[in-house]
Design an enzyme around this catalytic site. Sequence first.
Site, short mmCIF file in Angstrom:
data_model
loop_
_atom_site.label_atom_id
_atom_site.label_comp_id
_atom_site.label_asym_id
_atom_site.label_seq_id
_atom_site.Cartn_x
_atom_site.Cartn_y
_atom_site.Cartn_z
NE ARG A 64 41.02 45.43 33.06
CZ ARG A 64 40.99 46.15 34.15
NH1 ARG A 64 39.87 46.64 34.58
NH2 ARG A 64 42.09 46.40 34.83
CB SER B 31 36.16 45.71 40.55
OG SER B 31 35.84 44.38 40.21
CG HIS C 165 35.77 39.58 37.65
ND1 HIS C 165 35.20 40.62 38.35
CD2 HIS C 165 37.10 39.86 37.58
CE1 HIS C 165 36.12 41.47 38.70
NE2 HIS C 165 37.29 41.05 38.24
#
Length: 155
Positions: free
Chosen positions: A90, A128, A17
């Site tokens: 990603r 995450s 991030h």
Amino acid sequence: MKTAVFAGSFDPFTYAHQNIVERGLSLFDKIVIAVGVNSTKKGLMSFEDRVKAISDLFQSNERVEVTQFSGLTIDFCKEIGAKYLLRGLRNTADFEFENAIAQNNLILASEIETYFLMAKSGLAHISSTIVRDILLHKGDVSALVPKEVMKYIED
């Protein structure tokens, strides 16, 4: 001023991030990191701690603002006058998901553009969800999460 919103749950905010924000600053004058509040979800970190941790990380950069929001991201953009959304990708699965959202956002607000940045090599494996799973099993996530964020996880 070109303002972009980088929205997400950020539970927790990772090096991936951080990299998207830092690289996005070459494209935008200001980036608002918007922590989405979903009161039905129980997260690892409180919403307040997420904002504090990310604010600590970017405290020396006046071009980055951190706040909370609820509702549609596109409505939040309109509320603060942002004309851009910043999203990180990603892999192709992320692209498919994010592309569908971006296309629908264009229907809701054609004046707000979504910009995608591919994850930097060496960071694409970080999510995450994976960080939370490692923490659940008492693993070390210090290579995945900035130290400013780790302080709030370790407490």
